[in-house]
Design a protein around this motif. Structure first.
Motif, PDB file in Angstrom:
ATOM      1  N   LEU A  76       0.830  -1.198   0.000  1.00 36.66           N
ATOM      2  CA  LEU A  76       0.000   0.000   0.000  1.00 36.66           C
ATOM      3  C   LEU A  76       0.868   1.254   0.000  1.00 36.66           C
ATOM      4  CD1 LEU A  76      -2.829   1.345   0.298  1.00 36.66           C
ATOM      5  CD2 LEU A  76      -2.497   1.194   2.773  1.00 36.66           C
ATOM      6  N   GLU A  77       0.493   2.215  -0.836  1.00 37.33           N
ATOM      7  CA  GLU A  77       1.153   3.516  -0.830  1.00 37.33           C
ATOM      8  C   GLU A  77       0.159   4.569  -1.290  1.00 37.33           C
ATOM      9  OE1 GLU A  77       4.475   3.973  -3.389  1.00 37.33           O
ATOM     10  OE2 GLU A  77       3.273   4.029  -5.233  1.00 37.33           O
ATOM     11  N   LEU A  78       0.382   5.794  -0.871  1.00 38.61           N
ATOM     12  CA  LEU A  78      -0.481   6.888  -1.261  1.00 38.61           C
ATOM     13  C   LEU A  78      -0.149   7.305  -2.687  1.00 38.61           C
ATOM     14  CD1 LEU A  78      -0.419   9.057   2.003  1.00 38.61           C
ATOM     15  CD2 LEU A  78      -2.168   7.429   1.246  1.00 38.61           C
ATOM     16  N   GLY A  79      -1.127   7.282  -3.532  1.00 37.89           N
ATOM     17  CA  GLY A  79      -0.902   7.652  -4.921  1.00 37.89           C
ATOM     18  C   GLY A  79      -1.964   7.040  -5.801  1.00 37.89           C
ATOM     19  N   VAL A  80      -1.763   7.168  -7.086  1.00 39.13           N
ATOM     20  CA  VAL A  80      -2.679   6.598  -8.082  1.00 39.13           C
ATOM     21  C   VAL A  80      -1.829   5.783  -9.058  1.00 39.13           C
ATOM     22  CG1 VAL A  80      -4.370   7.070  -9.890  1.00 39.13           C
ATOM     23  CG2 VAL A  80      -4.245   8.559  -7.882  1.00 39.13           C
ATOM     24  N   PRO A  94      -3.076   3.134  -5.827  1.00 34.30           N
ATOM     25  CA  PRO A  94      -2.625   3.143  -4.420  1.00 34.30           C
ATOM     26  C   PRO A  94      -1.832   1.898  -4.014  1.00 34.30           C
ATOM     27  CG  PRO A  94      -4.918   2.533  -4.522  1.00 34.30           C
ATOM     28  CD  PRO A  94      -4.505   2.827  -5.938  1.00 34.30           C
ATOM     29  N   TYR A  95      -0.881   1.491  -4.822  1.00 38.23           N
ATOM     30  CA  TYR A  95      -0.036   0.344  -4.479  1.00 38.23           C
ATOM     31  C   TYR A  95       1.273   0.468  -5.250  1.00 38.23           C
ATOM     32  CZ  TYR A  95      -2.091  -1.380  -8.857  1.00 38.23           C
ATOM     33  OH  TYR A  95      -2.529  -1.501 -10.152  1.00 38.23           O
ATOM     34  N   THR A  96       2.295  -0.177  -4.720  1.00 34.51           N
ATOM     35  CA  THR A  96       3.621  -0.097  -5.321  1.00 34.51           C
ATOM     36  C   THR A  96       3.727  -1.040  -6.508  1.00 34.51           C
ATOM     37  OG1 THR A  96       4.434  -1.805  -3.814  1.00 34.51           O
ATOM     38  CG2 THR A  96       4.692   0.496  -3.112  1.00 34.51           C
ATOM     39  N   HIS A 135      14.275  -5.024 -10.751  1.00 36.18           N
ATOM     40  CA  HIS A 135      13.987  -5.485  -9.394  1.00 36.18           C
ATOM     41  C   HIS A 135      12.543  -5.990  -9.330  1.00 36.18           C
ATOM     42  CE1 HIS A 135      17.647  -3.774  -7.499  1.00 36.18           C
ATOM     43  NE2 HIS A 135      17.533  -2.869  -8.481  1.00 36.18           N
ATOM     44  N   LEU A 136      12.378  -7.188  -8.782  1.00 32.73           N
ATOM     45  CA  LEU A 136      11.053  -7.773  -8.551  1.00 32.73           C
ATOM     46  C   LEU A 136      10.824  -7.832  -7.053  1.00 32.73           C
ATOM     47  CD1 LEU A 136       8.483  -9.262  -9.510  1.00 32.73           C
ATOM     48  CD2 LEU A 136       9.799 -11.395  -9.387  1.00 32.73           C
ATOM     49  N   THR A 137       9.750  -7.181  -6.611  1.00 28.63           N
ATOM     50  CA  THR A 137       9.432  -7.113  -5.184  1.00 28.63           C
ATOM     51  C   THR A 137       8.054  -7.706  -4.944  1.00 28.63           C
ATOM     52  OG1 THR A 137      10.715  -5.065  -4.998  1.00 28.63           O
ATOM     53  CG2 THR A 137       9.249  -5.609  -3.171  1.00 28.63           C
ATOM     54  N   LEU A 138       8.013  -8.768  -4.153  1.00 32.16           N
ATOM     55  CA  LEU A 138       6.754  -9.429  -3.807  1.00 32.16           C
ATOM     56  C   LEU A 138       6.533  -9.323  -2.306  1.00 32.16           C
ATOM     57  CD1 LEU A 138       6.968 -12.696  -5.967  1.00 32.16           C
ATOM     58  CD2 LEU A 138       5.799 -10.564  -6.524  1.00 32.16           C
ATOM     59  N   ASP A 146      -7.320   0.137   0.749  1.00 33.53           N
ATOM     60  CA  ASP A 146      -6.187  -0.789   0.820  1.00 33.53           C
ATOM     61  C   ASP A 146      -6.383  -1.856  -0.244  1.00 33.53           C
ATOM     62  OD1 ASP A 146      -4.067  -2.374   1.463  1.00 33.53           O
ATOM     63  OD2 ASP A 146      -4.481  -2.466   3.612  1.00 33.53           O
ATOM     64  N   TRP A 147      -5.992  -1.535  -1.467  1.00 31.58           N
ATOM     65  CA  TRP A 147      -6.190  -2.451  -2.576  1.00 31.58           C
ATOM     66  C   TRP A 147      -5.394  -3.745  -2.423  1.00 31.58           C
ATOM     67  CZ3 TRP A 147      -7.024   0.071  -8.018  1.00 31.58           C
ATOM     68  CH2 TRP A 147      -8.036   1.031  -7.906  1.00 31.58           C
ATOM     69  N   PRO A 148      -4.140  -3.714  -1.997  1.00 26.75           N
ATOM     70  CA  PRO A 148      -3.417  -4.986  -1.836  1.00 26.75           C
ATOM     71  C   PRO A 148      -4.073  -5.929  -0.839  1.00 26.75           C
ATOM     72  CG  PRO A 148      -1.876  -3.155  -1.884  1.00 26.75           C
ATOM     73  CD  PRO A 148      -3.240  -2.559  -1.804  1.00 26.75           C
ATOM     74  N   MET A 149      -4.549  -5.413   0.296  1.00 25.36           N
ATOM     75  CA  MET A 149      -5.194  -6.276   1.278  1.00 25.36           C
ATOM     76  C   MET A 149      -6.506  -6.825   0.734  1.00 25.36           C
ATOM     77  SD  MET A 149      -4.537  -7.463   4.242  1.00 25.36           S
ATOM     78  CE  MET A 149      -5.454  -8.875   4.787  1.00 25.36           C
ATOM     79  N   ALA A 150      -7.274  -5.982   0.065  1.00 31.13           N
ATOM     80  CA  ALA A 150      -8.535  -6.442  -0.515  1.00 31.13           C
ATOM     81  C   ALA A 150      -8.287  -7.492  -1.591  1.00 31.13           C
ATOM     82  CB  ALA A 150      -9.293  -5.255  -1.099  1.00 31.13           C
ATOM     83  N   SER A 151      -7.230  -7.326  -2.377  1.00 33.06           N
ATOM     84  CA  SER A 151      -6.901  -8.316  -3.404  1.00 33.06           C
ATOM     85  C   SER A 151      -6.481  -9.636  -2.775  1.00 33.06           C
ATOM     86  CB  SER A 151      -5.786  -7.780  -4.302  1.00 33.06           C
ATOM     87  OG  SER A 151      -6.177  -6.588  -4.947  1.00 33.06           O
TER      88      SER A 151
END
Length: 302
Positions: free
Chosen positions: A44-48, A50-52, A63-66, A268-273
């Motif tokens: 989660l991050e603030l922006g459009v 809202p995720y990295t 770089h791959l970040t999971l 919180d799009w990542p948590m909802a996903s």
């Protein structure tokens, strides 16, 4: 003898017909689900948006970040576990109620005269002619303390105080059964209508009672219809949002409400996903069981 020219592959008519639904499922279901899986491993991050991003190019290096923290949180947080268990319980009870109500209805329609069957099937499908939201809102007017049901109970003298149904789990069950009952009746009717009634006549000639013929012949032959109808009810009921939100109370825990709150309340799009992916994996278990049962039944026929 000259060699035959290589045969060019040309899609057959069957392949073209099958390709349409597969392309539809690929574009509108599989690809969006892959996007949801991708977001579930972001942070989660603030922006459009809202995720990295998962993949970044920094210093000429890819770089791959999971992030697995959301899935770990799902397994360790009691709220999400209670929500999943509550969703499974409500969906299972709703499916059982639909089966107990829908089986006699499907059986009656299948054994009716050919002239009456279209009218009875139309009566089953008639609610779909009205908007789903309007039908749920209609149940609000029926189940409220001053609604039609309580007014009828008070007028008949059955109760002296209004029965608390609205904003309870009972209201959710009523809404679920009312909404998904046709999804169980239709596949079950299709199996019962194709059943060879001569098997029942032979059972009666051999001295079997109606109940014995039902348990020994009708129910086993309609098992695939029961499984198909139960899955058509259970799978969407697990992720239902509208009915628990409009008819259920604050203590009604359902996965659909949690996903909505994570997406639109907490952003919180990542948590909802992650919640969505976990729900899909959870639903794959009954689907795999149904597929295995279908394959086993087909092998027995052969």
């Amino acid at each position: 003898m000259s060699a035959l020219p290589p045969r060019r592959w040309r899609p057959s008519g069957r392949s073209l017909v099958i390709a349409g639904p597969y392309l539809w499922l690929l574009l509108l279901f599989f690809v969006p689900f892959l996007l949801v899986v991708k977001i579930s491993f972001a942070e989660l991050e603030l922006g459009v948006p809202p995720y990295t991003p998962l993949v970044e190019l920094r210093d000429a290096t890819l770089h791959l970040t999971l992030q697995f923290s959301h899935y770990v949180f799902l397994l360790t947080d009691g709220l999400y576990l209670d929500t999943y268990l509550s969703s499974l319980r409500i969906a299972a009870i709703s499916t059982l109620c639909c089966l107990l109500i829908g089986y006699p209805m499907a059986y009656y329609i299948a054994r009716s005269s050919p002239a009456a069957r279209p009218l009875l099937l139309m009566a089953v499908m008639l609610p779909f002619w009205t908007s789903f939201l309007i039908r749920v809102y209609a149940w609000i007017g029926i189940l409220k303390n001053n609604g039609l049901l309580n007014q009828a109970l008070l007028w008949l003298g059955i109760t002296h105080d209004p029965v608390e149904l609205y904003r309870t789990e009972w209201a959710v069950y009523i809404g679920m059964v009312y909404t998904y009952l046709p999804f169980l009746i239709m596949p079950l009717y299709a199996h019962l209508a194709r059943m060879d009634v001569r098997l029942l006549e032979a059972a009666y000639d051999l001295g079997a009672t109606p109940w014995t013929a039902f348990w020994k012949i009708t129910l086993p032959l309609s098992r695939n219809g029961v499984l198909a109808g139960c899955l058509l009810v259970f799978i969407p009921a697990v992720g239902e949002y509208v009915i628990p939100e409009l008819l259920g109370g604050a203590n009604t825990l359902m996965i659909g409400r949690v996903m909505w709150n994570e997406f639109f309340g907490n952003a919180d799009w990542p948590m909802a996903s992650a919640v969505t992916c976990a729900m899909v994996v959870l639903l794959l278990v009954p689907m795999a069981f149904f597929q295995r049962t279908q394959v086993a039944a087909e092998e027995r026929r052969r």
